[in-house]
Design a protein around this motif. Structure first.
Motif: not given
Ligand code: GDD
Ligand code: MG
Length: 339
Positions: A182-198
């Motif tokens: 699932i972490l493949r969907f997370v960009p480098e730098g700042f990101s939040m599960f709640e507002t970005d990833l989910f």
């Protein structure tokens, strides 16, 4: 449950607990005279978690010094310290090289009665990218709202929902089981599960499962909740009661004329003088002096607090080393030493 790794998100600045978090990071705030994070780690170790990563940012040093490699907590601890906040999913992403199997993620400020084994079993049944622990609350506005379909898959995730009509009363309990993919969907730098990833994962058509549980929940990230966690622990209503320290420390002194009502915890060497009235739920740290004719009610005092005679303290948190002058009146306040 076997071998399981947990990532604990504990890098936030604890803004809503200021000024209590000015000199101590949120995981180190004393709860019944033990740093809060101790309860979380002991509960995880009891649930069979053998390795935990602490994702830290704000004031990491006191946490690392206190916990070391986890020798007193029953699991192996490692740390990742962010130079700049990476956000909840950004912090987990930075641990990707360490995560090659299903892992657990926890918000570092929650107390729950989640059965981790059932949660992990629910996740492994379907092997989705992620399973979110969710539970019902009356007012979801301070949390992440989760809308599910008939089968329990997430159809919508709305962080801090606004407006009077909520589409669901289920909230994100701040505990997830995830696959490293699932972490493949997370960009480098700042990101939040709640507002970005989910939201992003859901948009891409990938399913997120939920595990709905019921029981005790507290997020100690506000003064109100920090006080209610004490109240619930002292009344025996919160799950971490088993890890709490003894009611009375060593070398305490209570004047025979003092009146003590309700559940009260006293730290080592704390002294209660003549005609003091203590009304629980109440937690006093070590080496406090409560001078004569004072009334303390439903409050939390950290270590080395000196309360002048004839004072009244109610529904308040008093930080370490504070001295209250005689006849002080502290009602519903949070006081810490500034020097
Ligand atoms: N390492 C790191 N880096 N940790 C962070 C960062 C960061 O940039 N930002 C926040 N955290 C940690 C905090 O220390 C805390 O333990 C956890 O992530 C959650 O952050 P909070 O600031 O406490 O979030 P919240 O309480 O408003 O909402 C969250 O928790 C709710 C449940 O209590 C959300 O996950 C909600 O969706 C959820 O319902
Ligand atoms: Mg929180």
């Amino acid at each position: 449950m076997g071998y399981l790794t947990a990532v604990i998100l504990a890098g936030g600045a604890g803004t809503r607990l200021r000024p209590l978090t000015e000199k101590l990071p949120k995981p180190m705030l004393p709860v019944l005279n033990r740093p809060f994070l101790e309860y979380t780690l002991l509960a995880l170790a009891d649930a069979g978690v053998e390795r935990a990563f602490l994702a830290l940012g704000y004031q990491p040093d006191s946490i690392i010094e206190h916990f070391g490699i986890g020798e007193n907590m029953g699991l192996h601890l490692e740390y990742y310290v962010e130079e700049e906040p990476l956000g909840t999913s950004g912090a987990v992403r930075s641990l990707l090289p360490e995560l090659d199997e299903t892992f657990l993620v926890l918000n570092g400020d929650v107390t729950t009665e989640i059965d981790y084994k059932t949660l992990v079993d629910r996740h492994t049944e379907n092997r989705e990218y992620g399973t979110l622990a969710v539970h019902e609350v009356e007012d979801p506005s301070a949390y992440g709202l989760v809308v599910t379909d008939g089968e329990g898959f997430v159809s919508q995730f709305i962080e801090k929902p606004q407006g009077p009509n909520f589409r669901s009363n289920l909230i994100n309990s701040g505990v997830y089981v995830l696959e490293p993919e699932i972490l493949r969907f997370v960009p480098e730098g700042f990101s939040m599960f709640e507002t970005d990833l989910f939201p992003k994962v859901l948009m891409s058509g990938i399913q997120l499962n939920t595990h709905r549980w019921s029981g005790y929940f507290n997020d100690m990230g506000t003064v109100k909740n920090y006080l209610s966690l004490h109240r619930d622990l002292l009344n025996g209503h919160a799950p971490y009661t088993a890890y709490a320290s003894p009611q009375k420390g060593i070398n305490t002194h209570i004047d025979p004329s003092a009146i003590l009502e309700g559940p009260i915890i006293l730290g080592d060497e704390t002294r209660i003088e003549a005609n003091v009235k203590l009304v629980g739920p109440l937690s006093l740290g070590a080496r406090c002096i409560i001078r004569e004719n004072t009334v303390l009610e439903t409050s939390v005092l950290w270590d080395d607090v000196d309360v002048g005679s004839g004072s009244i303290v109610r529904d308040s948190v008093i930080g370490s080393g504070m001295t209250l002058k005689a006849d002080a009146s502290i009602l519903g306040e949070t006081s810490v030493k500034n020097s």
